[in-house]
Design an enzyme around this catalytic site. Sequence first.
Site, PDB file in Angstrom:
ATOM      1  N   GLY A  22      46.402  40.511  41.099  1.00  0.00           N
ATOM      2  CA  GLY A  22      45.565  41.575  41.646  1.00  0.00           C
ATOM      3  C   GLY A  22      46.129  42.139  42.927  1.00  0.00           C
ATOM      4  CB  ALA A  23      49.448  41.866  44.341  1.00  0.00           C
ATOM      5  N   GLY A  26      43.608  46.208  47.799  1.00  0.00           N
ATOM      6  CA  GLY A  26      42.638  45.304  48.402  1.00  0.00           C
ATOM      7  C   GLY A  26      43.219  44.034  48.982  1.00  0.00           C
ATOM      8  N   GLY A  28      44.492  41.385  47.524  1.00  0.00           N
ATOM      9  CA  GLY A  28      45.757  40.954  46.952  1.00  0.00           C
ATOM     10  C   GLY A  28      46.932  41.692  47.562  1.00  0.00           C
ATOM     11  CB  SER A 151      32.786  35.367  45.790  1.00  0.00           C
ATOM     12  OG  SER A 151      31.652  36.078  46.228  1.00  0.00           O
ATOM     13  CE1 TYR A 177      32.852  38.541  41.635  1.00  0.00           C
ATOM     14  CE2 TYR A 177      31.064  38.132  43.193  1.00  0.00           C
ATOM     15  CZ  TYR A 177      32.411  38.345  42.939  1.00  0.00           C
ATOM     16  OH  TYR A 177      33.319  38.342  43.971  1.00  0.00           O
TER      17      TYR A 177
END
Length: 305
Positions: A22-23, A26, A28, A151, A177
């Site tokens: 996920g880079a 954001g 990442g 999270s 989530y």
Amino acid sequence: MQHTWTIQHIPDQHGRVAVVTGASSGLGFETAKALARRGATVVLAVRDLDRGRAAAGRIARSTVNADVTVQECDLASLDSVRTAAEGIRARHPRIDLLVNNGGVMCTPHGITRDGFETQFGINHLGHFALTGLLLEPLLAVPGSRVVTVTSLAHRFTRINLNDLQWKHRRYNRFAAYGQSKLANLMFTYELQRRLAERNTDTLAIAAHPGSAQTAIMRHLPGPLPRVAKAFGPLLAQPPARGALPMLRAATDPTAHGGQFYGPDGFQQTMGTPVVVTSAGQSHDTAVQHRLWTMSESLTRVAYGI
């Protein structure tokens, strides 16, 4: 609030190979950029190759001699995860750091290509599979680390082992989530226990960003995304600050396996990264073990530890 740990505290990373999921944006992206600036060879594992290449370009323009490559890795597809792991291993037989950061938040009900509930499939099972497939090159490096991003939402739910895919309940995007993020944390604790029993010094560490202003909030229902954008500066940290707990977990020489990093401010929402505590349900070793066994079965990835 006094912020005492910053990217300036990251030790020299030359000679280290880091894979960050996920880079492309954001947290990442900020994690990958900071590691590259300190000299790491960084692999951006991303779903969208075009966005990944654009992210790599931004890092290259801001960092002299940045060593950054892009690997397609769609966490919603186990086939893609396997192909990504093969590609990474072919180029990097030794990996120092894996940052399991990519994910989605509060999406409408959906399923991945393998039939898993979207959030559980991407946030937990995709990373579970990727970590297992990259475990051998990680174990080849003394002191390597697996950092998995969870999270604050893990506090507000439990793992429903009888209905992980939400087939027999009315779907609740917030609870789904939270379940996926609790799974991330329980995976870290179980992985660390198994690594320790093997007498390896590879570490599994968890981290959470607190409240951070990133695009992951785009799936919040109704006006919530607009509210989050309007009041973000008051309620959340910018991505570069939100990435600090992950960076500390990834690079602090004093970190230990099984630790959990997050902000030190009110309710762990903002602040400097420190070791924090997780909710009681995350420490249920029986559920950790069952979740692990079920995850191996669902992904068809056996760790051998």
